[in-house]
Design an enzyme around this catalytic site. Structure first.
Site, PDB file in Angstrom:
ATOM      1  N   HIS A 197      -7.212  -5.579  -0.701  1.00  0.00           N
ATOM      2  CA  HIS A 197      -5.931  -5.043  -0.405  1.00  0.00           C
ATOM      3  C   HIS A 197      -5.396  -5.768   1.066  1.00  0.00           C
ATOM      4  O   HIS A 197      -6.372  -6.248   1.776  1.00  0.00           O
ATOM      5  CB  HIS A 197      -6.564  -3.622   0.306  1.00  0.00           C
ATOM      6  CG  HIS A 197      -5.587  -2.621  -0.013  1.00  0.00           C
ATOM      7  ND1 HIS A 197      -4.693  -1.906  -1.016  1.00  0.00           N
ATOM      8  CD2 HIS A 197      -4.849  -1.767   1.236  1.00  0.00           C
ATOM      9  CE1 HIS A 197      -4.001  -1.192  -0.689  1.00  0.00           C
ATOM     10  NE2 HIS A 197      -3.980  -0.940   0.487  1.00  0.00           N
TER      11      HIS A 197
ATOM     12  N   SER B 299       0.996  -0.988  -0.137  1.00  0.00           N
ATOM     13  CA  SER B 299      -0.007   0.074  -0.042  1.00  0.00           C
ATOM     14  C   SER B 299       0.861   1.311  -0.146  1.00  0.00           C
ATOM     15  O   SER B 299       1.680   1.411  -0.858  1.00  0.00           O
ATOM     16  CB  SER B 299      -1.045   0.006   1.191  1.00  0.00           C
ATOM     17  OG  SER B 299      -2.159   0.802   1.069  1.00  0.00           O
TER      18      SER B 299
ATOM     19  N   ASP C 263      -9.136  -5.430  -5.197  1.00  0.00           N
ATOM     20  CA  ASP C 263      -8.638  -4.331  -4.433  1.00  0.00           C
ATOM     21  C   ASP C 263      -9.642  -3.147  -4.567  1.00  0.00           C
ATOM     22  O   ASP C 263      -9.628  -2.708  -5.731  1.00  0.00           O
ATOM     23  CB  ASP C 263      -7.235  -3.974  -4.886  1.00  0.00           C
ATOM     24  CG  ASP C 263      -6.640  -3.045  -3.521  1.00  0.00           C
ATOM     25  OD1 ASP C 263      -7.409  -2.315  -3.088  1.00  0.00           O
ATOM     26  OD2 ASP C 263      -5.361  -2.984  -3.514  1.00  0.00           O
TER      27      ASP C 263
END
Length: 456
Positions: A401, A266, A368
């Site tokens: 994610h 991320s 995601d």
């Protein structure tokens, strides 16, 4: 009074049936959301967490739903139409969860296809025999049965080493290494995520670091200053300071300062990619301009590669989303995209791709809903257009994610794929550097002589 008993029983069964229907609908929403996570700002956080745990732990969701079903059936839920409807919905949810589990297993194929495409169909034959034998190790059943048990008896963790003299508490790192010791071992630098505002070095990528450290790697997880106290490029400057520390001190912990791979997820994926693409940039190394901040390779997970797109309020739904986008941008970057577009371009990895890029293995989840997978696709395409080094891309089916933060079938498959990529790289490094040992793991006596053991 006796005549009232059937009525009371029917009311009881009706209430139980409605309660079962409500629980079934909740379970079905978890399943549906894992397949189609929301991208609306109002539901983004809830949708992410629900999809995250459901997608990675589908079997565990089946277990709790089975347990709930048994209890409700025992209480008489099927004596009402609501209970029957709840059972039908639950059965459909179980079918969906089994589908999620099957999709997670496809991650092994996704990783292998990425490796074959990027390194060649015979890449496995190019891996040194000793490393190839370790890669054949099977996944531990305990890891799948206890997904949040993030320890390994073969690995120790040296905590809270200061990497910038005179700096604050955010300038600390941990070293994960084999308990038996190591010498000239390959090094992994892990940068945590958290939207540049939260996060800690001890929270993310633990399955990857534990796996590699057990195989002989030395892994370094570093904190960095967080927003709003810090803004771009201060997060990156701290990461480069951690890399400088590795160059100067990692040999004391058994690592090879000449072989450093950077990874992160991320916001950490953004920083890892940016660090890899801006080696030795004096503007990003104030006070340590002469330090070597190049890396051997980069493995970003679900990273942010175009900051302007992420922070652009035009991509948000309505005025409320626009206000939230502006608030987020000012806290992290000190300005909005409209106010300072060059700032967002300057600190976007996609703006720094070039022939100088090291090998990349970009990994992103297809499901995601926090960082769109299209970002990874465009970044990889831009890299492949100019880079002289291998650029691998694995788009993981069903992955959300932060999918690899704890053990799961998908996590283990992806970790093993990354391990094969790194073994291929290290084999090539050893061919160029005959002084690098074939096996970095040495005796316990050498490990005991190195600093800072805490026994974990």
């Amino acid at each position: 009074m006796l005549k009232d008993r059937p009525t009371l029983g029917a009311r009881h069964n009706g209430r139980v049936g409605w309660a079962y229907l409500a629980v079934s609908l909740l379970g079905a929403w978890f399943t549906y959301n894992a397949y189609r996570p929301s991208r609306r700002w109002q539901l983004l956080t809830l949708s992410f967490f629900a999809g995250w745990f459901t997608g990675e732990l589908a079997v565990f969701h089946i277990v709790w739903q089975v347990a709930a079903t048994v209890v409700f059936l025992w209480l008489g839920a099927l004596e009402s139409w609501a209970g029957v409807a709840g059972l039908v919905i639950t059965l459909a949810s179980w079918a969906g969860l089994l589908g999620l589990q099957l999709v997670s297993g496809r991650s092994a194929r996704a990783m292998e296809e990425a490796l074959r495409e990027g390194l060649g169909p015979d890449y496995r034959s190019e891996i040194a025999p000793g490393l190839a034998q370790r890669l054949a190790r099977r996944t531990s059943r305990r890891s799948l049965l206890m997904p949040f048990y993030l320890r390994d008896r073969h690995v120790e963790r040296v905590k809270n080493i200061q990497y910038a003299p005179g700096a604050g508490r955010r300038h600390l790192l941990d070293v994960w290494r084999p308990k038996s010791g190591a010498h000239r071992a390959p090094v992994l630098l892990q940068l945590h995520g958290g939207a540049w505002m939260v996060g800690d070095k001890g929270q993310q990528a633990l399955p990857l670091m534990l796996h590699l450290a057990a195989e002989g790697w030395v892994c370094v997880a570093a904190n960095y200053r967080l927003s709003p106290q810090a803004s771009f490029p201060e997060h990156l400057v701290d990461c480069k300071l951690a890399l400088r520390w590795i160059r100067e001190h990692i040999a004391e912990y058994g690592g090879d300062p000449d072989f450093v791979v950077v990874t992160g997820g991320s916001a950490g994926g953004h920083l890892a990619a940016l660090l890899a693409l801006t080696p030795n940039d004096p503007e990003l190394q104030p006070g340590f301009e002469g330090a070597d901040t190049s890396v051997t390779a980069c493995v970003p997970f679900y990273g942010v590669y175009d900051l302007a797109e992420v922070f652009d309020p035009r991509d948000r739904a309505g005025p409320r989303g626009e206000r939230l986008g502006h608030w987020f941008a000012r806290r992290v970057a000190g300005a909005t995209v409209e106010e300072d577009p060059e700032r967002f371009l300057r600190y976007s990895p996609i703006a720094h791709v070039g022939a100088h890029a090291p090998p990349f293995f970009v990994i992103h989840g297809k499901s995601d809903n926090l960082v769109p997978v299209e970002q990874a696709r465009r970044f990889v395409s831009a890299l492949r257009d100019v880079s002289r080094q291998p650029v691998l891309y694995a788009e993981i089916p069903g992955a959300s994610h932060a999918f690899e933060m704890f053990h799961s079938v998908r996590t283990e498959n992806v970790v093993k794929g990354v391990d094969r990529f790194l073994a291929w790289l290290h084999t090539a490094h050893r061919a160029r550097r005959p002084d690098v040992p074939a096996d970095p793991i040495e005796s316990t006596s050498r490990s005991a002589a190195t600093p800072g053991r805490d026994g974990r």
